[in-house]
Every structure is written in structure tokens, then in C-alpha cells.
Design an enzyme around this catalytic site. Structure first.
Site, PDB file in Angstrom:
ATOM      1  N   SER A 175       0.865  -1.185   0.000  1.00  0.00           N
ATOM      2  CA  SER A 175       0.000   0.000   0.000  1.00  0.00           C
ATOM      3  C   SER A 175       0.891   1.220   0.000  1.00  0.00           C
ATOM      4  CB  SER A 175      -0.894   0.011   1.240  1.00  0.00           C
ATOM      5  OG  SER A 175      -1.387   1.317   1.436  1.00  0.00           O
ATOM      6  N   HIS A 234      -1.414  -1.449  -4.180  1.00  0.00           N
ATOM      7  CA  HIS A 234      -2.680  -1.128  -3.510  1.00  0.00           C
ATOM      8  C   HIS A 234      -2.747   0.392  -3.336  1.00  0.00           C
ATOM      9  CE1 HIS A 234      -6.091  -2.153  -0.859  1.00  0.00           C
ATOM     10  NE2 HIS A 234      -5.664  -1.160  -0.101  1.00  0.00           N
ATOM     11  N   ASP A 255      -4.842   3.525  -2.016  1.00  0.00           N
ATOM     12  CA  ASP A 255      -5.891   3.872  -1.053  1.00  0.00           C
ATOM     13  C   ASP A 255      -6.438   5.272  -1.291  1.00  0.00           C
ATOM     14  OD1 ASP A 255      -6.065   1.601   0.805  1.00  0.00           O
ATOM     15  OD2 ASP A 255      -3.960   2.044   1.216  1.00  0.00           O
ATOM     16  N   MET A 310      -9.108   8.054  -0.013  1.00  0.00           N
ATOM     17  CA  MET A 310      -9.922   8.440   1.155  1.00  0.00           C
ATOM     18  C   MET A 310     -10.490   9.834   0.933  1.00  0.00           C
ATOM     19  SD  MET A 310      -7.360   7.265   4.183  1.00  0.00           S
ATOM     20  CE  MET A 310      -6.673   5.619   4.275  1.00  0.00           C
ATOM     21  N   HIS A 346      -8.552   1.099  -3.906  1.00  0.00           N
ATOM     22  CA  HIS A 346      -9.435   0.803  -2.770  1.00  0.00           C
ATOM     23  C   HIS A 346     -10.132   2.108  -2.417  1.00  0.00           C
ATOM     24  CE1 HIS A 346      -9.571  -0.185   1.843  1.00  0.00           C
ATOM     25  NE2 HIS A 346     -10.774  -0.143   1.312  1.00  0.00           N
ATOM     26  N   MET A 360     -12.246   4.310  -0.418  1.00  0.00           N
ATOM     27  CA  MET A 360     -12.885   4.538   0.897  1.00  0.00           C
ATOM     28  C   MET A 360     -13.592   5.880   0.812  1.00  0.00           C
ATOM     29  SD  MET A 360      -9.691   3.148   3.164  1.00  0.00           S
ATOM     30  CE  MET A 360      -8.545   3.381   1.812  1.00  0.00           C
ATOM     31  N   MET A 374     -11.394  -6.141   5.370  1.00  0.00           N
ATOM     32  CA  MET A 374     -10.683  -5.151   6.186  1.00  0.00           C
ATOM     33  C   MET A 374     -10.368  -5.763   7.545  1.00  0.00           C
ATOM     34  SD  MET A 374     -10.284  -2.622   4.208  1.00  0.00           S
ATOM     35  CE  MET A 374      -9.340  -1.695   5.431  1.00  0.00           C
ATOM     36  N   ASP A 423      -6.550  -6.461   4.392  1.00  0.00           N
ATOM     37  CA  ASP A 423      -5.985  -5.107   4.458  1.00  0.00           C
ATOM     38  C   ASP A 423      -6.015  -4.576   5.879  1.00  0.00           C
ATOM     39  OD1 ASP A 423      -5.131  -2.530   3.955  1.00  0.00           O
ATOM     40  OD2 ASP A 423      -6.872  -1.949   2.763  1.00  0.00           O
ATOM     41  N   GLY A 481       1.205  -1.867   4.216  1.00  0.00           N
ATOM     42  CA  GLY A 481       1.656  -0.483   4.073  1.00  0.00           C
ATOM     43  C   GLY A 481       2.873  -0.243   4.932  1.00  0.00           C
TER      44      GLY A 481
HETATM   45  C1  DX5 Z   1      -6.186   1.884   5.599  1.00  0.00           C
HETATM   46  C2  DX5 Z   1      -5.832   1.379   4.228  1.00  0.00           C
HETATM   47  C3  DX5 Z   1      -4.738   0.396   4.210  1.00  0.00           C
HETATM   48  C4  DX5 Z   1      -3.450   0.864   4.863  1.00  0.00           C
HETATM   49  C5  DX5 Z   1      -2.857  -0.339   5.520  1.00  0.00           C
HETATM   50  O1  DX5 Z   1      -7.482   2.328   5.676  1.00  0.00           O
HETATM   51  O2  DX5 Z   1      -6.952   0.789   3.585  1.00  0.00           O
HETATM   52  O3  DX5 Z   1      -4.500  -0.107   2.899  1.00  0.00           O
HETATM   53  O4  DX5 Z   1      -2.515   1.420   3.977  1.00  0.00           O
HETATM   54  O5  DX5 Z   1      -1.772   0.056   6.273  1.00  0.00           O
HETATM   55  P1  DX5 Z   1      -1.000  -0.954   7.231  1.00  0.00           P
HETATM   56  O6  DX5 Z   1      -0.496  -2.074   6.398  1.00  0.00           O
HETATM   57  O7  DX5 Z   1       0.062  -0.092   7.804  1.00  0.00           O
HETATM   58  O8  DX5 Z   1      -2.005  -1.436   8.276  1.00  0.00           O
HETATM   59 ZN    ZN Z   2      -6.516  -0.206   1.633  1.00  0.00          ZN
END
Ligand code: DX5
Ligand code: ZN
Length: 231
Positions: free
Chosen positions: A20, A45, A47, A49, A78, A80, A149, A187, A209
Site C-alpha cells: 500500500s 494497492h 488507497d 480516502m 481501494h 474509501m 478489512m 488489508d 503499508g
Molecule cells: C487503511 C488502508 C490500508 C493501509 C494499511 O485504511 O486501507 O491499505 O494502507 O496500512 P497498514 O499495512 O500499515 O495497516
Molecule cells: Zn486499503
């Protein structure tokens, strides 16, 4: 075979890592992605938001367009975001191979998944830790990927919720019972300690990530540590 089909074949044979880039240094994003590719990452990946579905704002379409031009790896967006119907097709057009939306974020899950397919990407569906798996049961035949998740989304660096392992195992069973072949992805909170339980539960693709992009090790060393922990 397209990038999605190649990814599915690869992770079916052996679970793999999806870095990520949320945890990467955005001033050096191209390098972060190239390093992931060289280290054997299976996909990127991405993300997205919106500050409404989750209490954070990250990256969006212009960044996706830039990285699409910079890597041959599959990119999974992804989303969100609330009302993913407003943007899902745009993410497909910007070059995401897989566009994953939250079941909690739309009243018209079936319609949005179909629109992603029509826009030329593979639809994925995801659900928050408190959302029962039954909420996605009807759409399983429509998707190429289900993302479980294992944290409450919004931030990297959180702790893996242990109940996620049983959810992954149940989803693996549902896939077999219905003779489907979607990728199962997890994730949140994946690191060398948690990754194995997810793999044993049938998960194919592990988002990571902060375990990939950190100051403790190089991207190559960190991905290798995750891989080593799988076996
Ligand atoms: C958080 C994201 C993840 C995030 C995961 O809402 O969807 O993809 O980057 O991060 P780690 O691997 O650090 O938990
Ligand atoms: Zn994610």
C-alpha cells in the site's frame, strides 16, 4: 491474459504481497513503486480516502494517472469514499485494473459493480470489520476480488483485528461452496507476525503499508521478511 487474470493465477498458486503506497514517501512515489516491483510485489494497492467515509484524505485520480504510466504492475484502487458510484468509473478510466468499493458506502452495490466492469476494470468489494459477510453474498459472482478489512479503515499502522482470520476462513469456504474464483485480499495490520494466519485462512493477497514502507528496512528486505513469514 490481462493484468488481473495474471494476478489471479499467481496468487492462487501462492499468496503474495500488495504494498500500500499510503505509507510511502509521496515525494518519491515512483521510486517506491519501482522498488516494490523489483522486490516481487504482486500488485500496487492504492488507497483513496475522501474525509467522509473515513476520517482522512489521501490521494486520488491525478496520482493514479501518474503511477499508471510508471508501472506495469496491476493497480487496485481501494475506494474509501461515500457514494462510490460518483467516481468508480473514473478510477477505471484512469487505469486501475481493479476498483474496490465498500458495501457500506452505497445503496446500489450491484449497479456500481456492474458499472466498474462496463468501464473496463475488474470490480472488487470490501467490507468493514463490523459488517457481516452476508452483506456481500449476493454480489460474489460479480466480483474479481473481495477485500476483508482487518482494521477500521482510515489510517495505516493500526493493529490487525484477530477476528479477521475467522472471517477470511469463512469467505474461503463460501468461495469453494459456490465454485467461484475471486481473489481474497486482506488489508490492515499485516506484518511478519500476522501474515501467516491470514494465509492459512485462505487469503491470497496481503496488503501491507507500514510493514513495507518504513525506516527499519529497505522495501526489498521488508517484502522478503513478509514472504519468509508466509512459510
Ligand atoms: C487503511 C488502508 C490500508 C493501509 C494499511 O485504511 O486501507 O491499505 O494502507 O496500512 P497498514 O499495512 O500499515 O495497516
Ligand atoms: Zn486499503
Amino acid at each position: 491474459m490481462g493484468r488481473y487474470e495474471e494476478l489471479r493465477e499467481r496468487v492462487r498458486a501462492r499468496p503474495a504481497i500488495a504494498p500500500s503506497i499510503l505509507a510511502a514517501d509521496f515525494a518519491h512515489l515512483g521510486d517506491a513503486i519501482a522498488q516494490a516491483g523489483e522486490a516481487g510485489a504482486a500488485s500496487i494497492h492504492f488507497d483513496v480516502m475522501d474525509g467522509r467515509f473515513v476520517p482522512n484524505i489521501s490521494i486520488g485520480l491525478p496520482v493514479l494517472t501518474s503511477i499508471r504510466g510508471a508501472t506495469a504492475l496491476p493497480i487496485e484502487a481501494h475506494l474509501m469514499i461515500v457514494e462510490p458510484e460518483r467516481y468508480a468509473e473514473a478510477f477505471a478510466h484512469a487505469g486501475a485494473d481493479i476498483v474496490t468499493i465498500h458495501t457500506e458506502a452505497t445503496a446500489h452495490l450491484n449497479r456500481v459493480l456492474s458499472s466498474i466492469r462496463d468501464a473496463g476494470a475488474v470490480p472488487g468489494v470490501t467490507l468493514n470489520p463490523a459488517t457481516p459477510l452476508v452483506m456481500i453474498e449476493e454480489v460474489l459472482p460479480l466480483v474479481g476480488l473481495v477485500l476483508v478489512m482487518s482494521i477500521n479503515p482510515g489510517f495505516g499502522g493500526q493493529t490487525y483485528l484477530p477476528a479477521s482470520t475467522a472471517r477470511l476462513a469463512r469467505l474461503t469456504e463460501m468461495r469453494a461452496e459456490r465454485d467461484l474464483d475471486f481473489i481474497i485480499e486482506v488489508d490492515g495490520g499485516i506484518n511478519p507476525t500476522t501474515i501467516r494466519a491470514a494465509a492459512e485462512a485462505g487469503c491470497n493477497l496481503m496488503v501491507a503499508g507500514s510493514a513495507v514502507y518504513n525506516t527499519h528496512g529497505t522495501v526489498a528486505a521488508n517484502i522478503e521478511a513478509l514472504r519468509a513469514a508466509l512459510h
